[in-house]
Write an enzyme that holds these catalytic residues in place. Structure first.
Site, PDB file in Angstrom:
ATOM      1  N   TYR A   7      -2.552  -0.544   9.454  1.00  7.61           N
ATOM      2  CA  TYR A   7      -2.696  -0.739   8.886  1.00  7.61           C
ATOM      3  C   TYR A   7      -1.028  -0.485   7.564  1.00  7.61           C
ATOM      4  CZ  TYR A   7      -3.977  -1.425   3.320  1.00  7.61           C
ATOM      5  OH  TYR A   7      -4.304  -1.678   2.180  1.00  7.61           O
ATOM      6  N   SER A  26       0.590  -0.951   0.461  1.00  9.02           N
ATOM      7  CA  SER A  26      -0.067  -0.068   0.216  1.00  9.02           C
ATOM      8  C   SER A  26       0.794   1.338  -0.272  1.00  9.02           C
ATOM      9  CB  SER A  26      -1.074  -0.314   0.946  1.00  9.02           C
ATOM     10  OG  SER A  26      -1.791   1.591   1.162  1.00  9.02           O
TER      11      SER A  26
END
Length: 264
Positions: A160, A147
């Protein structure tokens, strides 16, 4: 015409394993690999999505692998079965992931641990199992879908972002260790992508516009290209990295985020 035929068959005869294959980016990667001739072992924690893919693609997608990637023994068993049933594993794509948002001071132990169990340990489990076999055969490709949050701080996304940063650096270190054996390891780092995970963050119909325009209150820039990615945009990047066209690329982190991080 000749170039199109080559593209459509460039992965013919190769066996791939995709985690998180039941929806979103994982589903798009599975479809892209099959379209280029690969047979895909589709892995997901829940069977519904991968069973639909198997029904659509027949023998090109094998979907009896409902497994939680955080369980190392389960992952090892899946890879064993894939190699025993279909032959050597040529491609691994780590897509399985979870997102649990919260300010750091409010993150529960369970949310923190589960995020790392899937996003980081899951990548470790699948990559280790594949790497042991690929390195002995002196060939193969591993791609981790990370990501852009791994490289740029995000409010309410500490778990995350940190888990994706861990997975990214793990994949690069693995790539260094395996380079002499001819196994390539790379990362694709998407930004905002139109998936169920992304949509879970949207509270109203104006949310996509705010993602594109940016949010100064959250210290977040927008997307310079002016669009949210489609899962196929990410899958195309994965396809390139597992193909022979990328034969001299390893330990690379390819951002697919429309410029959203300003490549910080």
């Amino acid at each position: 015409m000749g170039e199109t035929v080559v593209e459509q068959s460039e992965l013919a005869g190769r066996t791939a394993l995709v985690t998180g294959a039941g929806q979103g980016i994982g589903e798009a990667v599975t479809r892209a690999l099959v379209a280029r001739g690969a047979r895909v072992a589709a892995v997901d924690a829940t069977p519904d999505g991968i069973e639909k893919l198997a029904a659509e693609f027949g023998a090109d997608v094998v979907a009896h692998y409902a497994a939680d990637v955080s369980d190392g023994k389960a992952v090892e068993a899946v890879v064993d079965d894939v190699e025993r049933t279909f032959g050597p594993l040529d491609i691994l794509v780590n897509v399985a992931g979870v997102l649990r948002t919260s300010p750091v001071v409010d993150i529960s132990d369970e949310d923190w641990e589960r995020t790392f169990a899937v996003n980081s340990t899951g990548v470790f489990n699948a990559s280790r199992a594949a790497a042991r076999r690929m390195s002995e055969r002196r060939g193969g490709c591993i791609v981790t879908v990370g990501s852009n949050a791994a490289g740029v701080p995000r409010t309410s996304m500490a778990a995350y972002a940190a888990s994706k940063a861990a997975a990214t650096m793990f994949t690069k270190c693995l790539g260094l260790e395996l380079a002499r054996s001819g196994v390539r390891c790379n990362v694709v780092s998407p930004g905002s992508t139109d998936t169920a995970m992304q949509r879970s963050l949207w509270s109203d119909e104006q949310a996509p516009a705010r993602v594109i325009d940016g949010d100064p209150a959250a210290y977040r820039v927008g997307i310079p290209l002016g669009r949210i990615a489609d899962p196929s945009d990410v899958a195309d990047a994965v396809l390139f990295l597992v193909s022979d066209r990328a034969r001299h690329i390893t330990m690379h982190d390819l951002y697919v985020d429309g410029g959203a991080t300003l490549r910080a």
